[in-house]
Design a protein around this motif. Structure first.
Motif, PDB file in Angstrom:
ATOM      1  N   ALA A 205       0.941  -1.251   0.288  1.00  0.00           N
ATOM      2  CA  ALA A 205       0.046   0.100   0.144  1.00  0.00           C
ATOM      3  C   ALA A 205       0.856   1.546   0.261  1.00  0.00           C
ATOM      4  N   ALA A 206       2.117   1.072   0.643  1.00  0.00           N
ATOM      5  CA  ALA A 206       2.747   1.817   1.201  1.00  0.00           C
ATOM      6  C   ALA A 206       3.691   2.722  -0.338  1.00  0.00           C
ATOM      7  N   ARG A 241       6.705   1.799   8.489  1.00  0.00           N
ATOM      8  CA  ARG A 241       5.658   3.033   8.797  1.00  0.00           C
ATOM      9  C   ARG A 241       6.518   4.881   9.419  1.00  0.00           C
ATOM     10  N   ALA A 242       6.884   4.773   9.736  1.00  0.00           N
ATOM     11  CA  ALA A 242       7.798   5.734   9.874  1.00  0.00           C
ATOM     12  C   ALA A 242       8.565   6.125   9.001  1.00  0.00           C
ATOM     13  N   ARG A 247       8.819   9.457   4.002  1.00  0.00           N
ATOM     14  CA  ARG A 247       9.143  10.239   2.349  1.00  0.00           C
ATOM     15  C   ARG A 247       7.801  11.272   1.735  1.00  0.00           C
ATOM     16  N   SER A 248       6.983  10.848   2.362  1.00  0.00           N
ATOM     17  CA  SER A 248       5.267  11.666   2.032  1.00  0.00           C
ATOM     18  C   SER A 248       5.680  13.256   2.878  1.00  0.00           C
ATOM     19  N   GLU A 250       6.020  13.989   5.773  1.00  0.00           N
ATOM     20  CA  GLU A 250       5.089  14.742   7.412  1.00  0.00           C
ATOM     21  C   GLU A 250       6.049  14.204   8.472  1.00  0.00           C
ATOM     22  N   VAL A 251       6.854  15.926   8.425  1.00  0.00           N
ATOM     23  CA  VAL A 251       7.669  15.526   9.448  1.00  0.00           C
ATOM     24  C   VAL A 251       7.035  15.848  10.452  1.00  0.00           C
ATOM     25  N   ASP A 252       6.225  16.348  11.512  1.00  0.00           N
ATOM     26  CA  ASP A 252       5.402  15.930  12.468  1.00  0.00           C
ATOM     27  C   ASP A 252       5.666  14.478  12.405  1.00  0.00           C
ATOM     28  N   ALA A 253       5.079  14.260  11.566  1.00  0.00           N
ATOM     29  CA  ALA A 253       4.056  12.152  12.297  1.00  0.00           C
ATOM     30  C   ALA A 253       5.850  11.343  11.842  1.00  0.00           C
TER      31      ALA A 253
END
Length: 402
Positions: A205-206, A241-242, A247-248, A250-253
């Motif tokens: 999925a990723a 997940r990290a 890659r996306s 989403e720096v905080d997440a």
């Protein structure tokens, strides 16, 4: 026994091959008879080139004398001859024996022998496990996927799911075959919803850009692994997940995900480096310093780790330690050394502009030597801007004086 066999052999009857096989078995079993055994085997091969017992005897003698390569070569020949003569059991045993020896001295030569053994006995665990290792080393990904797929078809329950999940991982990560990987992951989950199957589904999925489905699958993998006491798969799910969040953008997440991975796993250098970088991108420099210090403690010569730590130390106001750390990084590979000097230059622009200009010049030279012209151009512009400001400041001072 030897005297009796030799007397029968001298009779030149139809039982000569069987008698010769027994004599060779005896002479290859005792070091004091190796000379006789070797000579007898060579005489037999001169008469019957495909006489497998003679090759087997020479293999046994060679192995006893420490000549592993000769033994492996002879056993491989025995495997070929036995298969040609319809002796499947003998061919399997000889192929496995030769493969075990080659696996130590010439791993690539072991691969076809394990393949031969597996062809003779489909599902032979020793041959399958060895081929999994060999195919991975040789990057024969399609054959590796097929091997895991076949194992999954033969097994049931959790073992079936594990085999198909591994096939899905390889198809996704190594081949980029998302459709094939998705089908394998779906079959794995249907066989048994184990953590590895959820993890494989998350990877697919990723890779396909479906962040929502990937996060759900990674969460399911981590939860299932935790319930089963499977720390390795749980950590793999958290790390996957990290990395996806990294890659996306989403720096905080991503930083929070790396925090969780570090908290749940051992403080491995690779994890510490990724966590430090993510924390720095999220401007959580105090956390980045903590991770960076832990990384440098176990990898004191890692210039990239020192570069990241130095940058974060400067960001939290630890000037002396930050500059010292960047100075260590500037002794690393050219690209890292250049970035370390560039960071030092940025830090010194205000209070030591001439020193900063000199550092920029050193960084530019290092980047050009490494062929990194784009980054060198950026630093040339930064240095030019600094020098222009310095010249203007000198002219203003002169005007005030006048």
């Amino acid at each position: 026994a030897m005297r009796g066999y030799r007397a029968l052999l001298a009779g030149a009857g139809p039982d000569q091959p069987a008698l010769l096989e027994r004599i060779l078995a005896i002479t290859s079993a005792r070091p004091s008879w190796f000379v006789d055994g070797r000579e007898l085997a060579r005489q037999a091969l001169a008469r019957w080139p495909e006489f497998a017992p003679a090759h087997a005897a020479l293999a046994s003698i060679a192995l006893a004398e420490g000549d592993t390569r000769e033994a492996a070569t002879r056993l491989a020949t025995v495997a070929q001859l036995a298969a040609r003569q319809g002796d499947r059991a003998g061919a399997r045993l000889a192929a496995l024996a030769a493969a075990r020896l080659y696996r130590v001295i010439e791993p690539a030569a072991a691969t076809p022998l394990y393949q031969r053994a597996l062809a003779l006995v489909p599902g032979l665990r020793e041959a399958e496990d060895a081929l999994i290792e060999r195919y991975a080393d040789e990057k024969r990904w399609r054959e590796l996927v097929a091997l895991h797929d076949a194992r999954g078809a033969r097994e049931s329950g959790r073992e079936r799911a594990a085999a198909w999940a591994e096939a899905a991982r390889i198809a996704c990560d190594e081949l980029g075959d998302l459709d094939g990987a998705r089908a394998l992951a779906t079959r794995a989950l249907a066989a048994a919803p184990i953590a590895a199957a959820h993890l494989a589904a998350g990877r697919v999925a990723a890779a396909a850009g479906d962040g929502v489905a990937a996060q759900a699958a990674f969460h399911a993998a981590a939860t299932t692994a935790a319930a089963a006491g499977d720390r390795a798969t749980r950590l793999a799910a958290l790390v996957a997940r990290a990395r996806m969040l990294d890659r996306s953008g989403e720096v905080d997440a991503a930083a929070a995900a790396w925090d969780e991975a570090i908290a749940r796993g051992e403080r491995e250098p690779e994890l510490l480096g990724a966590a430090a970088a993510a924390a720095a991108r999220a401007e959580r420099h105090a956390d980045a310093v903590a991770y960076g210090r832990a990384l440098v403690a176990v990898r004191p010569d890692d210039a990239a780790a020192a570069l990241g730590l130095g940058q974060s130390l400067l960001a939290v106001g630890e000037t002396a330690e930050g500059e010292a750390t960047l100075a260590r990084a500037s002794a690393g590979p050219p690209a890292i050394a250049a970035e370390a000097r560039a960071l030092l230059a940025e830090h010194r622009r205000e209070h030591d502009p001439m020193g900063a200009a000199a550092l920029y010049a050193e960084a530019i030279t290092a980047l050009l030597d490494a062929g990194l012209t784009a980054r060198a151009a950026e630093l040339v512009l930064a240095r030019a801007t600094l020098l222009a400001r310095l010249e203007r400041a000198v002219e203003l001072e002169r005007a005030v004086t006048l």
